[in-house]
Scaffold this motif. Structure first.
Motif, PDB file in Angstrom:
ATOM      1  N   PHE A  98      10.942  -2.219  -3.213  1.00 12.32           N
ATOM      2  CA  PHE A  98      10.404  -0.874  -3.415  1.00 12.32           C
ATOM      3  C   PHE A  98       8.883  -0.786  -3.407  1.00 12.32           C
ATOM      4  N   PHE A  99       8.193  -1.867  -3.747  1.00 13.69           N
ATOM      5  CA  PHE A  99       6.732  -1.720  -3.753  1.00 13.69           C
ATOM      6  C   PHE A  99       6.157  -1.497  -2.354  1.00 13.69           C
ATOM      7  N   MET A 119       7.273   0.043   0.011  1.00 17.53           N
ATOM      8  CA  MET A 119       7.539   1.387   0.519  1.00 17.53           C
ATOM      9  C   MET A 119       6.350   2.323   0.334  1.00 17.53           C
ATOM     10  N   HIS A 120       5.544   2.073  -0.720  1.00 19.16           N
ATOM     11  CA  HIS A 120       4.366   2.914  -0.902  1.00 19.16           C
ATOM     12  C   HIS A 120       3.450   2.838   0.315  1.00 19.16           C
ATOM     13  N   PHE A 121       3.350   1.652   0.893  1.00 15.31           N
ATOM     14  CA  PHE A 121       2.453   1.485   2.036  1.00 15.31           C
ATOM     15  C   PHE A 121       3.009   2.194   3.263  1.00 15.31           C
ATOM     16  N   LEU A 122       4.333   2.137   3.432  1.00 13.10           N
ATOM     17  CA  LEU A 122       4.945   2.885   4.536  1.00 13.10           C
ATOM     18  C   LEU A 122       4.593   4.362   4.404  1.00 13.10           C
ATOM     19  N   GLN A 146      -0.486  -7.239  -0.681  1.00 13.50           N
ATOM     20  CA  GLN A 146      -0.083  -6.105   0.151  1.00 13.50           C
ATOM     21  C   GLN A 146      -1.269  -5.190   0.434  1.00 13.50           C
ATOM     22  N   MET A 147      -2.099  -4.978  -0.625  1.00 14.02           N
ATOM     23  CA  MET A 147      -3.228  -4.065  -0.444  1.00 14.02           C
ATOM     24  C   MET A 147      -4.208  -4.593   0.608  1.00 14.02           C
ATOM     25  N   ILE A 148      -4.357  -5.914   0.643  1.00  8.44           N
ATOM     26  CA  ILE A 148      -5.285  -6.487   1.618  1.00  8.44           C
ATOM     27  C   ILE A 148      -4.638  -6.535   3.001  1.00  8.44           C
ATOM     28  N   HIS A 164      -4.913  -2.025   6.902  1.00  9.43           N
ATOM     29  CA  HIS A 164      -5.223  -1.484   8.226  1.00  9.43           C
ATOM     30  C   HIS A 164      -4.115  -0.587   8.764  1.00  9.43           C
ATOM     31  N   LEU A 165      -2.911  -0.664   8.127  1.00 12.94           N
ATOM     32  CA  LEU A 165      -1.805   0.166   8.613  1.00 12.94           C
ATOM     33  C   LEU A 165      -1.870   1.592   8.075  1.00 12.94           C
TER      34      LEU A 165
END
Lengths: 584, 325
Positions: free
Chosen positions: A461-462, A464-467, B64-66, B70-71
């Motif tokens: 689930f984490f 998914m925030h980036f998606l 993940q943040m790093i 760029h996405l």
């Protein structure tokens, strides 16, 4: 009605009026539905990682989901998403969670022989059971089950021409949910009456364990909001079957101009979310109640700020009724109304923050015993923090413009209400299993299950925030049509890897559960050295809970490690010593 | 065959689990202790795992943040969008700070106060001062967040559209279309009952204002010129989502909705910054049927000259009617 009357197999296991048996019925039904719901998510996760390809995993799921090429088609994908949502929200986290623990804990923890009405309680389960059968049946009908999302927004859900699942599948969904609501209302009324009227001598409201407080507020929310869902669904039935126009207007579908005029789909959304938002707390509050109890028992320390905890439950319960509009910021509602809902929504952060800080203060200088239940309770707090914080983004109407309906939302609610509630539920099962079955669950398997689940769940689930922040809308069968999402394939594969691993880890839990019922080691009277009343009942299940008189209560539920006491716990039935102050 | 194999593997796994569990229980019996009792040793291991895996989770978040930074969507390409971005950065910073303070505390406390038979917990029931502090601080912070949020929302929503170029965005399963008002800058009347295969937007052809309207499959906008999109849906709820402009609005049958904004970067400029493949795109963001995942319309932002050239090439409704006749 104390006690031992003759029970046949049918009155004991099937049409039982004993709250403890009904609780187990809810638990087992909820678990079966949870397996089904999880298998569905496994299937659509495979699809999202390998769009349009066939997979042998698809065969694991009952029902005809694949096309002749062995792949999942887009409308089946939507059907899966819809059923997954419906099952998890209503069947697992409402009935499975509240149904199990409200039934099990309320009479035991307040010192009552049973629910106010055992008969209504039994009916509540059987309405739920029939609802379950109908929902599962709907998977097999022509056109497939409801496919318009678990929120069933019309016109999509009203028009079979718009999506095949809005035919028979949707009709069955509506019938099923109607029976479900009836069941949960019968249950909810019973819980409220029982808590208010059947508390044993000395069990004042200020001495109630937090589990019971949470279950009380949950039941009140349910009784106030579920009828609205019922009427909301009823009007949809009228629109679908009797040609009315409550929600429909100005529609041309498949080249056919429909006669509907003057209705508004937005009206449906208002009615739906008037239930839908309190529903979030119907799911979350029992879990938080369980987490409070489990943390306090295993920290060997009173829950910090008992009164603040009760107050925050009440405030959250109240606020949950005036925030529903935050699901609808993008419907074109008057911006001023959006402002009001932003304001009320963000206020919920205050009682939530108080709860989190109180949990932290409870753990501070504790003497933590890491039972599997305790691990899940701590993970529940972690999920509540992680998921709650992103609520600050979504609740802010201006920010919601760009994350509304994206994977950011999916990540948010799966963590804050999915994970917190599932963790709370699992903590509850591990914690009260000895009381339910007289056996212990295997500790080491519990540890493996916990760490596997904890790692996989955040792995799912984490990301998914980036998606969502990349702009990817939810409920997309695949995103290959958009070059802007091409970079997201890796994230999707990672999520699917963790989702499948997480599903496999649950086999350990299922095994532990079933094995321990039959072969587990016998429990002792009070295995967790807990204060609450349920641990004063005999290990063997009896109808009526206490063989003799009902216990009387002399103190609150959280006297752990009290200075001057011989042991680090004092049962609620133990009178105050001379000069001993009752603190809370 | 594969199904049988799967069944076999599952069966074997279960048998293994049963045996392992039996062994651990038998060992416990031999040692004369209850296997399910939590020992100090367990507390040590689990407490340690809480610390390691808990911190591992935080490392995973940072990774993940790093790795995926760029996405994420590029900076907003609209006036109000830039303000939303400022609010977003502020809110994100705030929640990340809280997250990176509170989460480590939770896992550290779990580790630090792991149980031990010799220890006793500290009996602490409540502390009014502390509780007051951690009620009042979130309240103050949230007041700030709410005020900041509402100001941004107000600016984004309450826009004076009197000088804006009006464009109708029309949607149905599973296609977007747009209509430009033409020289008179007034969109002709429309009615869903007039929708036919040839008159897909249901335009009232009697209405003189409709004659010069232009129906297009791609929307062009002039950079730095305000525009207001008017949404119409013919069948179910769709949602018009233009992520690069921070624009989203539901398209509801029977209800007219709109969103006003001003684009600030041309497509050419974005191509330079984000790569040659870049396009502004309109997506559907409300579940609307089987092909929900496959609805898009290109948006192009360009200079006034380029825009005029493009618009001149588009046929008006009366042109089309003439060719049909």
């Amino acid at each position: 009605m104390s006690g031992h009357h003759n029970e046949t197999f049918i009155t004991k296991y099937i049409f039982s009026q004993d709250h403890k048996m009904i609780a187990k019925q809810f638990l087992i039904t909820g678990m079966i539905m949870a397996i089904l719901g999880m298998l569905m998510s496994a299937v659509f996760r495979v699809q999202l990682a390998n769009p349009g390809e066939s997979s042998i995993l698809y065969n694991l799921l009952p029902g005809g989901w694949v096309n002749e090429l062995g792949a999942l088609s887009p409308d089946k994908y939507l059907a899966l998403v819809t059923m997954h949502g419906t099952i998890l929200v209503f069947w697992v986290l409402t009935a499975g969670l509240s149904g199990t623990f409200a039934n099990f804990l309320i009479p035991l923890q307040i010192g009552a022989r049973d629910m106010a009405s055992g008969f209504l309680n039994m009916l509540s389960y059987w309405f739920f059971f029939i609802a379950t059968v109908i929902l599962v049946w709907s998977i097999y009908v022509e056109g497939g089950p409801a496919s318009g999302g678990w929120t069933i927004y019309p016109p999509l859900s009203a028009l079979p021409q718009a999506i095949p699942g809005s035919g028979t599948g949707m009709t069955l969904w509506l019938i099923s949910i109607t029976l479900f609501v009836v069941g949960s209302l019968l249950g909810g009324l019973n819980y409220i009456v029982t808590i208010l009227n059947l508390r044993t001598k000395g069990m004042s409201m200020q001495r109630l364990p937090l589990t019971v407080w949470a279950l009380l507020v949950t039941a009140i929310l349910g009784v106030l909001s579920f009828p609205v869902l019922l009427s909301c669904g009823l009007l949809l039935v009228f629109d679908r079957s009797f040609g009315t126009s409550f929600y429909l207007s100005d529609i041309v579908v498949n080249g056919e101009v429909l006669h509907h005029l003057g209705g508004s789909p937005i009206l449906f959304e208002h009615l739906f979310w008037f239930l839908g938002h309190p529903e979030v707390y119907i799911i979350l509050l029992p879990a938080l109640g369980i987490i409070s109890e489990v943390i306090s028992v295993n920290a060997r320390k009173p829950i910090f700020g008992y009164k603040a905890m009760v107050a925050s439950i009440l405030v959250i319960g109240f606020l949950s009724f005036i925030v529903w509009g935050h699901h609808m910021f993008m419907t074109g509602m008057n911006p001023f109304l959006g402002s009001v809902f932003t304001f009320t929504t963000l206020l919920i952060a205050i009682p939530s923050a108080v709860k989190v800080f109180n949990y932290l203060a409870t753990l501070w200088r504790a003497n933590i015993r890491f039972t599997p239940a305790m691990l899940f309770a701590i993970a529940g707090v972690s999920a509540f923090i992680t998921g709650g914080l992103t609520g600050l983004i979504l609740g802010d109407s201006a920010l919601d413009i760009n994350v509304h309906d994206t994977y950011f939302v999916v990540g948010h609610f799966h963590i804050v209400m999915g994970l917190s509630a599932i963790y709370g539920m699992l903590a509850g099962v591990y914690h009260w299993f000895p009381k339910m079955y007289g056996k212990m669950m295997n500790k080491n398997l519990g540890y493996v299950h916990f760490w596997g689940t904890f790692i996989c769940a955040y792995g799912v689930f984490f990301p998914m925030h980036f998606l969502g922040l990349a702009g990817l809308p939810r409920r997309y069968y695949e995103n290959t049509a958009f070059p802007m999402f091409d970079g997201l394939t890796d994230i999707n594969s990672i999520i699917t890897f963790f989702a499948l691993s997480g599903a496999v880890v649950q086999v350990i839990f299922l095994f532990n559960f079933i094995y321990s019922i039959f072969k587990g080691t016998k429990t002792v009277q009070n295995p967790w050295k807990s204060n609450t009343l349920e641990w004063t009942t005999p290990i063997e299940r009896i109808h009526g809970n206490w063989p003799g008189d009902l216990p009387s209560v002399h103190r609150w539920a959280y006297d752990y490690s009290k200075p001057g006491a011989e042991e680090d716990f004092i049962l609620q039935t133990v009178p105050l010593k001379e000069g001993e102050k009752e603190e809370h | 065959m594969t199904n049988i194999l799967i069944a076999l593997v599952v069966l074997l796994a279960i048998v293994t689990l049963v045996q392992l569990t039996r062994v651990s229980e038998l060992l416990g019996e031999l040692k004369k202790q209850d296997v399910n009792e939590v020992t100090d040793e367990d507390n040590k291991t689990q407490g340690f795992l809480m610390l390691i895996i808990g911190m591992g989770f935080l490392v995973f978040v940072i990774w993940q943040m790093i790795e995926w930074n760029h996405l994420l969507l590029p900076e907003a390409a609209s006036v109000h969008g830039q303000e939303i971005d400022v609010l977003m950065r502020f809110s994100m910073t705030l929640i990340l700070v809280v997250f990176f303070i509170v989460t480590p505390m939770l896992f550290y406390f779990s580790y630090r106060y792991r149980g031990n038979k010799q220890n006793t917990a500290y009996f602490l029931v409540h502390n009014n001062k502390l509780e007051f502090i951690w009620t009042i601080i979130p309240t103050i912070v949230l007041t700030g967040v709410i005020i900041f949020g509402l100001k941004t929302w107000d600016k984004a929503m309450n826009v004076d559209t009197s000088d804006s170029q009006e464009i109708e965005v029309f949607v149905k399963q599973f296609q977007w279309l747009a209509r430009f008002p033409g020289e008179d800058n007034i969109l002709g009347k429309s009615n869903f009952q007039l929708i036919t295969p040839t008159n897909v937007l249901g335009i009232d052809e009697e209405d003189l204002n409709a004659e010069d309207d232009k129906i297009v499959r791609e929307v062009h906008l002039v950079v730095n010129e305000p525009v207001v999109l008017k949404f119409r849906s013919q069948d179910v709820i769709h949602s018009a989502f233009l992520p690069h402009f921070r624009v989203q609005m539901n398209c509801v049958p029977g209800l007219s909705t709109q969103f006003a904004f001003t684009p600030t970067k041309t497509t050419a400029q974005m191509k330079k910054e984000e790569g040659e493949d870049f396009e502004y795109v309109l997506l559907c963001n409300k579940i609307c049927g089987a092909a929900h995942y496959n609805m898009q319309m290109r948006f192009v932002v360009e200079t006034q000259e380029e825009y005029d050239l493009w618009l001149a090439k588009q046929k008006t409704i009366s042109d089309k009617l003439l060719t049909q006749k």
